[in-house]
Design a protein around this motif. Structure first.
Motif, short mmCIF file in Angstrom:
data_model
loop_
_atom_site.label_atom_id
_atom_site.label_comp_id
_atom_site.label_asym_id
_atom_site.label_seq_id
_atom_site.Cartn_x
_atom_site.Cartn_y
_atom_site.Cartn_z
N ALA A 72 0.82 -1.20 0.00
CA ALA A 72 0.00 0.00 0.00
C ALA A 72 0.86 1.26 0.00
N TYR A 73 2.05 1.15 0.59
CA TYR A 73 2.95 2.31 0.63
C TYR A 73 3.37 2.73 -0.77
N MET A 74 3.68 1.73 -1.62
CA MET A 74 4.14 2.04 -2.97
C MET A 74 2.99 2.32 -3.93
N THR A 75 1.87 1.65 -3.75
CA THR A 75 0.74 1.82 -4.67
C THR A 75 -0.24 2.89 -4.21
N SER A 76 -0.01 3.43 -3.01
CA SER A 76 -0.86 4.49 -2.45
C SER A 76 -2.31 4.04 -2.27
N THR A 77 -2.53 2.74 -2.09
CA THR A 77 -3.88 2.26 -1.83
C THR A 77 -4.21 2.44 -0.35
N ASP A 78 -5.48 2.63 -0.08
CA ASP A 78 -5.99 2.76 1.29
C ASP A 78 -5.39 3.98 2.02
N VAL A 79 -4.98 4.99 1.25
CA VAL A 79 -4.45 6.22 1.84
C VAL A 79 -5.49 7.32 1.67
N ARG A 80 -5.83 7.97 2.77
CA ARG A 80 -6.82 9.05 2.74
C ARG A 80 -6.10 10.38 2.93
N PRO A 81 -5.79 11.06 1.83
CA PRO A 81 -5.03 12.30 1.94
C PRO A 81 -5.86 13.43 2.57
N GLN A 82 -5.16 14.37 3.14
CA GLN A 82 -5.83 15.54 3.72
C GLN A 82 -6.46 16.35 2.59
N GLN A 83 -7.73 16.69 2.76
CA GLN A 83 -8.45 17.47 1.76
C GLN A 83 -8.93 18.79 2.39
N PRO A 84 -9.14 19.83 1.57
CA PRO A 84 -9.63 21.10 2.12
C PRO A 84 -11.02 20.97 2.74
N VAL A 85 -11.80 20.00 2.23
CA VAL A 85 -13.13 19.71 2.78
C VAL A 85 -13.25 18.19 2.88
N PRO A 86 -13.65 17.65 4.01
CA PRO A 86 -13.77 16.18 4.16
C PRO A 86 -15.00 15.64 3.44
N PHE A 87 -14.94 15.65 2.11
CA PHE A 87 -16.08 15.23 1.30
C PHE A 87 -16.33 13.73 1.46
N SER A 88 -17.60 13.36 1.63
CA SER A 88 -17.97 11.96 1.83
C SER A 88 -18.73 11.43 0.62
#
Length: 218
Positions: free
Chosen positions: A38-54
């Protein structure tokens, strides 16, 4: 005649060879595992967003179609992000003073786009078009997973070359009727392969050419 090696030399040599081979095999497995992590493929990573859109709330609970916000997905290479006006279509009426939506209100007031962090991003050397995949019957969830269940958006699939080639080698079982392309809950029927082949024939998908290098690298 003097003995050059001790009686244990053969044993040590065997241990050395076995250890070296084990280290090489373990290193190879470790490198492959790291490349797919997951570290290399960036899977399951939730980046910080300006708005926590759901997406879970908007696409899942409210049932908003993907194309309402990603309006270019059927017409161009990129799905596109919704302009602020699209967000404010609803949020000028509901949650109008919510602090979490302040960046959206500021975006509208100053006519500047909200700076989202892209989650589904491909390298610059990869040629990809959303419109052709949508037109041929590839569903959104095949690449993006059950995004309608994501409270915070993350990459569900690795987007590796292997991932793309697995589909390009045999796309038929993954193809679906056009009315189900954005249906996140759609499940393939028992005869998915046969129905997919019928869709492929109708859409004139040339199976033998999908794995040519120039399909994805131009």
């Amino acid at each position: 005649m003097a003995q050059l090696f001790s009686p244990a030399a053969d044993t040590w040599m065997r241990l050395f060879l076995v250890g070296s081979l084990s280290l090489m095999a373990g290193g190879t497995v470790g490198i492959i595992g790291f490349a797919r992590s997951a570290y290399m493929t960036s899977t399951d990573v939730r980046p910080q967003q300006p708005v926590p859109f759901s997406h879970r709330h908007h696409a899942g609970e409210l049932g908003i179609d993907c194309r309402y916000c990603h309006s270019n997905v059927e017409r161009g290479p990129q799905a596109g992000l919704p302009p602020t006006e699209t967000c404010m279509t609803c949020h000028s009426q509901i949650w109008t003073n919510a602090s979490v939506l302040e960046p959206v209100r500021q975006s509208l007031a100053h006519q500047t786009p909200v700076e989202w962090t892209r989650v589904a991003k491909l390298p610059d050397y990869v040629y990809f078009r959303h419109d052709i995949h949508i037109a041929k019957g590839v569903g959104c969830s095949d690449c993006h997973g059950r995004i309608d269940k994501m409270a915070l958006t993350y990459r569900a699939k690795p987007f590796t070359m292997e991932f793309c080639l697995d589909c390009h080698r045999d796309p038929a079982p993954r193809l679906r009727p056009p009315e189900h392309v954005t249906d996140m809950a759609w499940t393939p029927p028992a005869d998915a392969g046969a129905k997919g082949e019928a869709i492929a024939a109708h859409e004139r998908i040339r199976f033998g050419e999908l794995t040519h290098c120039t399909v994805c690298h131009r």
